[in-house]
Scaffold this active site. Structure first.
Site, mmCIF file in Angstrom:
data_model
loop_
_atom_site.group_PDB
_atom_site.id
_atom_site.type_symbol
_atom_site.label_atom_id
_atom_site.label_comp_id
_atom_site.label_asym_id
_atom_site.label_seq_id
_atom_site.Cartn_x
_atom_site.Cartn_y
_atom_site.Cartn_z
ATOM 1 N N ASP A 193 -2.687 -21.440 -37.201
ATOM 2 C CA ASP A 193 -2.349 -22.058 -35.908
ATOM 3 C C ASP A 193 -2.717 -23.532 -35.840
ATOM 4 O OD1 ASP A 193 -5.131 -20.756 -33.900
ATOM 5 O OD2 ASP A 193 -5.039 -22.059 -35.654
ATOM 6 N N TYR B 136 -6.937 -31.207 -41.386
ATOM 7 C CA TYR B 136 -7.861 -30.746 -42.441
ATOM 8 C C TYR B 136 -7.916 -31.690 -43.643
ATOM 9 C CZ TYR B 136 -9.267 -26.341 -40.371
ATOM 10 O OH TYR B 136 -9.848 -25.404 -39.562
#
Ligand SMILES: NC(=O)c1ccc[n+]([C@@H]2O[C@H](COP(=O)([O-])OP(=O)(O)OC[C@H]3O[C@@H](n4cnc5c(N)ncnc54)[C@H](O)[C@@H]3O)[C@@H](O)[C@H]2O)c1
Ligand SMILES: O=P(O)(O)OC[C@H]1O[C@H](O[C@H]2[C@H](O)[C@@H](O)[C@@H](O)O[C@@H]2CO)[C@H](O)[C@@H](O)[C@@H]1O
Ligand SMILES: [Mn+2]
Length: 440
Positions: free
Chosen positions: A170, A263
């Site tokens: 997600d 990330y």
């Protein structure tokens, strides 16, 4: 309309109540006849389940609800398995995050040595769920978002190649929601995007509105200054998450033609992350102090009072992608979604056997990846190194190989040398004695 039977594997998860509320809000498009929880920690699950029982009685008494620690009971007569387990739970996440920091390396849930340690625990857990599903409900689909999704996806590709499992994340959903707000739109579904990468390691290459207008320039101009923080702040964003969204401005500086997954900060700025980490208090501590305390506190209040209004559980809007996916399979909607799938030529100049996160059209027989084409040298180089780490972890688990796990940690872009990698590995082996296979 057909009604479905769903088992939530990891019923004791802090995300379970939000997902149940989201499922209830989507009965018009994905109706349930039965909902079960399964967990291997009965006590943890019972608190979540007993509170959800109150909510379900209030909102949908017609849905048959039960919870169990017995795999046969849990996985029999189900159409979908929604899997979000955390093998070792938060105490092991805390060790994943703190052990690397002892050696001057970043500690993170799914990235670097912490993610590798988590992967070595998750592989056996998720393969076990797949085997139960295939034994008791062979026609079911597993929608897996147990992390680290990249390593779990590679393990299921290699070790359960015929399994009906879809691995999802997600993070792109959360970032696209912010992008939509930056672009002045209400919802991410008003955009059409193109994206490629590995899980937690990807880039957007195109973002258009429904009329085909290019939104990248406007979004990119904002992100370069403010990161993924929209002009009107997203309510309830924790400080450490806000830092991550702001840091995207430095991550996007590396490539003016794309927009990054948040990330990537761990791989492109590991020194920054270590400098801004507190070895005594990491994200796992924050989650135990906030989300875990809030969810279990609310569940206990609901159980005590016998009514849902006694708690402050919130619907997990982002989790509606899970229903998008389930409905796409159930009703052959051909929904366009980001999924983690075998590359198989979609990225032309990248390993065909890599598990890549790319747009797919989803119907009753599963995902059909869209063609990405060739990717630039910068992304290709980064992804080749990272996918080799992920593949080495799965090989190390399968072969019980110390050598390959040492190679995996050494190869990670977050680790400076083979000697530091070995020191971290030896500490992780000690900490994971109960969970990893014994390495030789
Ligand atoms: N894919 C994504 O983008 C995404 C997003 C959010 C969370 N997650 C993942 O969802 C999972 C749950 O997160 P959480 O923070 O709620 O964790 P949590 O610790 O609160 O819940 C996990 C549950 O899994 C159970 N469990 C562990 N091993 C099990 C096994 N072998 N069989 C059955 N149950 C088992 C635990 O007992 C626990 O109740 C984690 O893997 C997390 O990383 C993924
Ligand atoms: O540190 P945590 O446990 O709060 O979050 C780790 C997870 O972060 C991502 O999921 C986020 C999601 O991106 C965001 O939009 C919102 O829904 O919260 C989620 C959980 O916090 C990531 O995709 C997951 O893989 C991580 O586990
Ligand atoms: Mn994710």
């Amino acid at each position: 309309m057909k009604k479905f039977s769903v088992v939530v594997a990891g019923g004791g998860s802090t995300f379970t109540p939000g997902i149940v509320l989201m499922l209830l809000a989507n009965q018009h498009r994905f109706p349930l006849r039965a909902l079960k929880f399964y967990d291997n920690d009965g006590a943890r699950q019972e608190t979540i389940a007993e509170a959800c029982k109150v909510i379900l009685k209030e909102q949908a008494p017609e849905i048959e609800f039960s919870y169990t620690t017995d795999p046969k009971e849990a996985f029999t007569d189900v159409d979908f398995v929604m899997a979000h387990i955390r093998v070792g739970k938060y105490p092991m996440r805390e060790k994943d995050e703190k052990i690397p920091l002892r050696h001057g390396v970043l500690g993170q849930e799914t990235c670097g040595p912490g993610g590798i340690a988590y992967g070595m625990r998750s592989i056996g857990g998720v393969l076990g769920l797949v085997d139960y599903m295939e034994k008791y409900s062979p026609n079911a689909w597993m929608l897996n978002y147990s992390n680290p999704a990249a390593i779990v996806a590679e393990a299921t590709r290699k070790l359960r190649p015929n399994a009906k499992i879809l691995n999802i994340c997600d993070m792109p959903i959360g970032i696209e929601s912010r992008m939509a707000h930056i672009a002045g739109l209400k919802d991410r579904k008003e955009m059409c995007t193109r994206y490629y990468g590995l899980n937690h390691f990807g880039w957007w290459t195109s973002i258009e509105d429904k009329h085909g207008n290019d939104l990248m320039p406007k979004i990119r101009e904002h992100v370069a200054k403010f990161g993924y923080v929209p002009p009107t702040e997203e309510p309830g964003t924790e400080a450490s998450w806000n830092d991550t969204f702001v840091k995207a401005r430095d991550v996007c500086a590396l490539d003016p033609d794309t927009l990054p997954n948040t990330y990537l900060k761990y791989y492109l700025y590991p020194d920054y992350v270590v400098k801004h980490s507190n070895p005594a208090h990491t994200r796992a501590n924050e989650v135990m102090e906030h989300r875990e305390k809030h969810v279990f506190g609310s569940c206990n209040a609901i159980i005590q009072a016998g009514k849902s209004s006694a708690g402050e559980l919130e619907i997990d809007e982002h989790a509606s992608y899970i229903v998008d996916l389930a409905a796409a399979i159930a009703f052959n909607t051909q929904e366009r979604m980001l999924l983690i799938v075998p590359n198989n030529g979609a990225i032309n100049n990248f390993d065909p056997e890599a598990m890549v996160e790319i747009p797919c059209l989803v119907g009753k027989s599963g995902p059909e990846p869209l063609v990405v084409g060739n990717i630039p040298q910068f992304q290709k180089g980064l992804m080749s190194q990272q996918v080799a780490v992920e593949k080495l972890v799965v090989e190390a688990w399968e072969e019980r190989s110390y050598q390959k796990l040492w190679q995996a940690i050494t190869l990670s872009k977050t680790v400076p040398s083979a000697s530091v990698a070995k020191a971290i590995l030896d500490d992780l082996i000690e900490a994971n004695k109960e969970y990893w296979p014994e390495l030789k």
